[in-house]
Design a protein around this motif. Structure first.
Motif, short mmCIF file in Angstrom:
data_model
loop_
_atom_site.label_atom_id
_atom_site.label_comp_id
_atom_site.label_asym_id
_atom_site.label_seq_id
_atom_site.Cartn_x
_atom_site.Cartn_y
_atom_site.Cartn_z
N GLU B 89 0.77 -1.16 0.01
CA GLU B 89 -0.08 -0.12 0.04
C GLU B 89 0.81 1.28 -0.13
OE1 GLU B 89 -4.10 -1.68 2.44
OE2 GLU B 89 -2.51 -0.80 3.23
N LEU B 90 1.91 1.23 0.77
CA LEU B 90 2.92 2.37 0.92
C LEU B 90 3.45 2.51 -0.53
CD1 LEU B 90 4.41 4.57 2.67
CD2 LEU B 90 6.12 3.04 2.63
N ALA B 91 3.90 1.48 -1.22
CA ALA B 91 4.56 1.59 -2.33
C ALA B 91 3.71 2.10 -3.46
CB ALA B 91 5.03 0.19 -2.84
N ALA B 92 2.24 1.78 -3.57
CA ALA B 92 1.32 2.27 -4.65
C ALA B 92 1.11 3.41 -4.46
CB ALA B 92 -0.08 1.37 -4.29
N GLU B 93 0.92 4.09 -2.98
CA GLU B 93 0.57 5.47 -2.60
C GLU B 93 1.72 6.19 -3.20
OE1 GLU B 93 0.85 7.79 1.46
OE2 GLU B 93 -0.39 5.73 1.76
N ARG B 94 3.02 5.90 -3.13
CA ARG B 94 4.25 6.73 -3.54
C ARG B 94 4.32 6.89 -5.15
NH1 ARG B 94 7.46 8.75 0.22
NH2 ARG B 94 9.27 8.86 -1.30
N ILE B 95 4.25 5.71 -5.56
CA ILE B 95 4.31 5.62 -6.72
C ILE B 95 3.19 6.51 -7.60
CG2 ILE B 95 4.08 4.07 -9.00
CD1 ILE B 95 5.36 1.74 -7.02
N ARG B 96 1.93 6.35 -6.97
CA ARG B 96 0.83 7.14 -7.68
C ARG B 96 1.12 8.75 -7.43
NH1 ARG B 96 -3.28 4.82 -4.87
NH2 ARG B 96 -3.52 3.36 -6.47
N PRO B 139 5.11 -8.49 -7.60
CA PRO B 139 4.01 -7.44 -7.46
C PRO B 139 4.43 -6.02 -7.74
CG PRO B 139 4.87 -8.52 -5.33
CD PRO B 139 5.36 -9.53 -6.59
N SER B 140 5.76 -5.94 -7.53
CA SER B 140 6.22 -4.41 -7.54
C SER B 140 6.05 -3.98 -9.09
CB SER B 140 7.75 -4.33 -6.98
OG SER B 140 8.50 -5.15 -7.73
N SER B 141 6.40 -5.02 -9.79
CA SER B 141 6.19 -4.60 -11.51
C SER B 141 4.77 -4.35 -11.80
CB SER B 141 6.92 -5.57 -12.25
OG SER B 141 8.03 -5.61 -12.27
N VAL B 142 3.90 -4.98 -11.18
CA VAL B 142 2.21 -4.71 -11.56
C VAL B 142 2.17 -3.24 -11.07
CG1 VAL B 142 0.18 -5.38 -10.84
CG2 VAL B 142 1.58 -7.15 -10.88
N LEU B 143 2.50 -2.92 -9.98
CA LEU B 143 2.49 -1.41 -9.35
C LEU B 143 3.15 -0.46 -10.60
CD1 LEU B 143 3.05 -1.43 -5.59
CD2 LEU B 143 0.66 -1.57 -6.71
N MET B 144 4.11 -0.71 -10.85
CA MET B 144 5.23 0.24 -11.77
C MET B 144 4.27 0.22 -13.35
SD MET B 144 7.51 1.42 -10.17
CE MET B 144 8.45 1.27 -8.52
N ASN B 145 3.65 -0.71 -13.70
CA ASN B 145 2.97 -0.63 -15.02
C ASN B 145 1.58 -0.02 -14.60
OD1 ASN B 145 4.55 -1.93 -17.37
ND2 ASN B 145 5.13 -2.90 -15.51
N LEU B 174 -3.23 -8.67 -5.29
CA LEU B 174 -3.32 -7.61 -4.39
C LEU B 174 -2.77 -6.09 -4.97
CD1 LEU B 174 -4.18 -6.15 -1.85
CD2 LEU B 174 -1.91 -6.80 -0.82
N ALA B 175 -1.62 -6.32 -5.56
CA ALA B 175 -1.09 -5.13 -6.34
C ALA B 175 -2.00 -4.80 -7.40
CB ALA B 175 0.29 -5.47 -6.92
N ALA B 176 -2.52 -5.89 -8.27
CA ALA B 176 -3.48 -5.21 -9.00
C ALA B 176 -4.55 -4.48 -8.46
CB ALA B 176 -4.13 -6.58 -10.02
N ARG B 177 -5.25 -4.88 -7.63
CA ARG B 177 -6.43 -4.41 -6.98
C ARG B 177 -6.12 -2.88 -6.53
NH1 ARG B 177 -10.73 -6.82 -3.88
NH2 ARG B 177 -10.83 -7.86 -5.90
N ASP B 361 13.48 0.35 -6.47
CA ASP B 361 12.72 -0.73 -7.20
C ASP B 361 11.23 -0.89 -6.61
OD1 ASP B 361 14.63 -1.85 -8.82
OD2 ASP B 361 15.67 -2.96 -7.48
N TYR B 362 11.16 -0.37 -5.37
CA TYR B 362 10.03 -0.36 -4.60
C TYR B 362 9.20 0.73 -4.25
CZ TYR B 362 11.76 -5.21 -4.39
OH TYR B 362 12.16 -6.41 -4.78
N VAL B 363 9.76 1.55 -3.40
CA VAL B 363 9.03 2.51 -2.51
C VAL B 363 9.23 3.95 -2.93
CG1 VAL B 363 8.37 1.05 -0.91
CG2 VAL B 363 10.43 2.43 -0.56
N GLY B 364 10.29 4.07 -3.62
CA GLY B 364 10.94 5.69 -3.92
C GLY B 364 9.77 6.38 -4.41
#
Lengths: 433, 433
Positions: B89-96, B139-145, B174-177, B361-364
């Motif tokens: 969730e933290l990764a998704a939020e920061r990438i967004r 899962p990190s790649s799912v978020l990044m795409n 979960l990453a997709a969701r 790779d993950y949370v930057g």
């Protein structure tokens, strides 16, 4: 006569799908020939380029003569009539002004954790532009490729333009000069693409190659992609005109013909909400085809791939337009701005009856290198972005690493990438201990 | 032990060129197999996809079962431990948050002639994201795409993820969701790419396909390019670390290993201005390789493609860095910002000793899909731009057409495109007469 389609007809959907999927281009398979040429240029360099140029263009060059000297360029440019020079200068100026506005901004900010994030844009160091020789040697295309490259800040911009039998179009050299091109080589075909991508003794390699070309050039660009960047491989040109009955049929006919005259594989489509107007435009096309210089090409394109589609209303026109995703979209209706907001998949939109597509080919300002063959669904015309790349930057403080590092470690472990996790953990242990 | 190079050595240039051109990847030639699979899916649709999935992934599906149901996703997600969920969730939020800042602006202006010019950005209507199954199911790649696609405004985002023997990684779902993916299909390989590009009875076609994959997936993406857009074809991962002696050798060693552990073809290079420090890092790598879980992969990568380059000073390091054009560049020096401004050809830069590449790779926040194999010279990492396209707009008034139309006519005639010129002339005649 082109096809007439009517959305109220029972068989419309089938006919429309056939129109969408019509194969307009048969590219000859030249891949093996091209592979051999590229290998030859990589191995033998200048010698190969010179031999191939003698074979295909019937001119004997020396390594020194591959490149136009400044005085050769001067001499050719002096032959350009004043009216054409002024027109080209106006075009260059307007294209430059438009593309300067496209330059994206760098960004950098610090977030709540104290991490500094951002990105920086930088120009491709060296770019090569292919310019076809002979009939399709268009000075306007030189401007449309070279001006964005120079606006982006490309340090070294080289042009390859074949000169069959030694003939060169002086306007092409003038366009190169106006755009600020650094080097002009009189070579063409797959050998030119290979020389630009891999370099020879006399030609330094570039990082990116753009510009149109024949089947050999297109195949060579596909093959060197990866070693260098390339632009899209363009297909035959297309126009979709959406026009209501309050238009001059002859103007719309000329707009349709200005795509059709490019190429027998070009496609011109009219969508109108008035069947009588559609027939009047088709009649006007036939009348113009009696006298048009390129009537054989334009006539074949219009007969084989042209279409007039009658719709119930303009909303229906917008839906069909998005399915076609045309390269050029002309909106000759009472509220072109309103309709343009409903037609999101198009390379370039021309609004209102005083904006013939030809304006965009030369002096409008926007680029005329645009996505063909429905690729406007997912791609854009040429721009400064094609000559820029973005580097992302990130800087963690100890506090930022404490805040987000543990999540990176958790995800690294879940992906079984232990060293990733340890690289974060080693730093956190120091900070915490 | 990796290679040690020294820029003061006589044979340096030759050794450096060999390092730059080392062929790290032998892609098997699967093009014919892939062509047959794509043709099969185009002809037989779901039936072909189901047969191929049974053959390659050993699971029997029905057309209804190609897609994960919402309850199947719910069930899998419920199995994700809280720590991993929170990290994702933290990764998704920061990438967004990072990618939201990338959204480009529309522009529209009126120039001195009265012409209105500009452009509008719009999202790709439908995109497909390929996610590898098995070991490399990240899962990190799912978020990044997926996050950039949704930030861009993609209306319909579909994922294809193979589930060999029925096994799925719950973190991928979960990453997709979290990213807002609309459809998830349990299919993989060339058949998945074909289904996304051309559609089947159960899977609607998309306009753009992104995401990593094996040789079959890469070959299929190359083949469907043109029908749909694709992202870059990524090669093995790379890192270049530039570090002075005021660093902890073990930290730098772990950063080098965090690329090396990805793949035997990965490449990790250290450039330092202190030979003793370089040796200390190499020793630290060896020490870590004694215990690292993926020591066989990381050891092979470091032995075959790793390098330590000793330079005279950091300016020389910047020059070499630009020649390498690395995917990841870590600057562990006293003034990383200053050095970063000299290193313009890189996918992503990590500044200072508290920014290990694994953070990126993950949370930057910046994307981890980055240009490999020196393509940072001409291309950029994944961003919202990959899911947007730009439509240019132009509107002439009668006054604007009077001002610039004659130049368009002149250029059209010089290019022997008569209809182009006439389309302008017909309007000018009306305005003037």
């Amino acid at each position: 006569m082109p096809q007439f389609l009517d959305t109220t007809a029972h068989e419309f959907e089938q006919a429309f799908l056939a129109l969408l999927s019509a194969k307009r281009e048969d590219s000859p398979d030249v891949d093996e020939v091209v592979a051999a040429i590229i290998a030859d240029v990589r191995t033998r360099g200048d010698v190969a380029v010179i031999e191939l140029t003698e074979r295909f263009d019937r001119i004997a060059l020396t390594p020194d003569g591959l490149r136009f000297s400044p005085s050769e360029v001067d001499e050719a440019i002096d032959r350009v009539p004043a009216a054409e020079r002024q027109a080209l200068e106006l075009a260059a100026e307007r294209i430059r002004a438009y593309h300067e506005r496209q330059m994206p901004a760098d960004d950098e900010w610090t977030d709540v954790t104290g991490a500094t994030l951002g990105w920086r844009w930088s120009a491709v160091a060296a770019a090569g532009l292919y310019v076809p020789g002979g009939l399709a040697s268009y000075p306007s295309s030189v401007l449309m490729n070279a001006v964005p490259a120079k606006v982006a800040g490309v340090g070294r911009l080289a042009i390859a333009v074949p000169t069959p039998d030694g003939v060169v179009n002086p306007l092409v050299l003038l366009a190169a000069r106006l755009a600020g091109v650094d080097e002009i080589y009189r070579i063409g075909g797959a050998q030119a693409i290979a020389a630009l991508a891999y370099g020879t003794e006399s030609i330094a390699p570039v990082d990116k190659i753009t510009g149109p070309g024949n089947a050999f050039v297109a195949a060579a660009k596909r093959r060197v992609f990866g070693k260098v960047g390339i632009d899209m491989i363009a297909g035959p040109s297309e126009i979709l005109v959406i026009a209501d009955k309050d238009n001059e049929p002859d103007w719309i006919a000329l707009d349709l013909l200005s795509q059709a005259e490019h190429d027998e594989s070009a496609q011109s489509i009219l969508i109108t909400d008035d069947a009588d107007f559609g027939r009047a435009v088709a009649d006007a096309v036939e009348a113009r085809l009696q006298t048009l210089e390129r009537r054989e090409i334009a006539g074949a394109s219009w007969r084989d791939f042209g279409a007039v589609i009658v719709v119930r209303d303009l909303d229906e026109a917008a839906v069909l337009s998005n399915r076609i995703a045309p390269e050029h979209l002309e909106l000759c209706v009472a509220d072109p701005d309103g309709l343009s907001r409903k037609t999101t998949h198009a390379g370039a939109i021309f609004l209102g009856q005083y904006t013939p597509e030809a304006i965009g080919d030369y002096v409008g300002g926007p680029n005329h290198v645009l996505p063909t063959a429905r690729s406007a669904r997912f791609s854009s015309g040429l721009s400064v972005m094609d000559f820029l790349k973005r580097t992302t930057v990130a800087r963690m403080t100890p506090e930022a690493l404490r805040a987000i590092g543990p999540s990176a470690e958790t995800l690294a472990r879940s992906e079984s990438l232990e060293a990733h996790g340890l690289s974060v953990r080693a730093r956190l242990d120091r900070l915490n201990g």
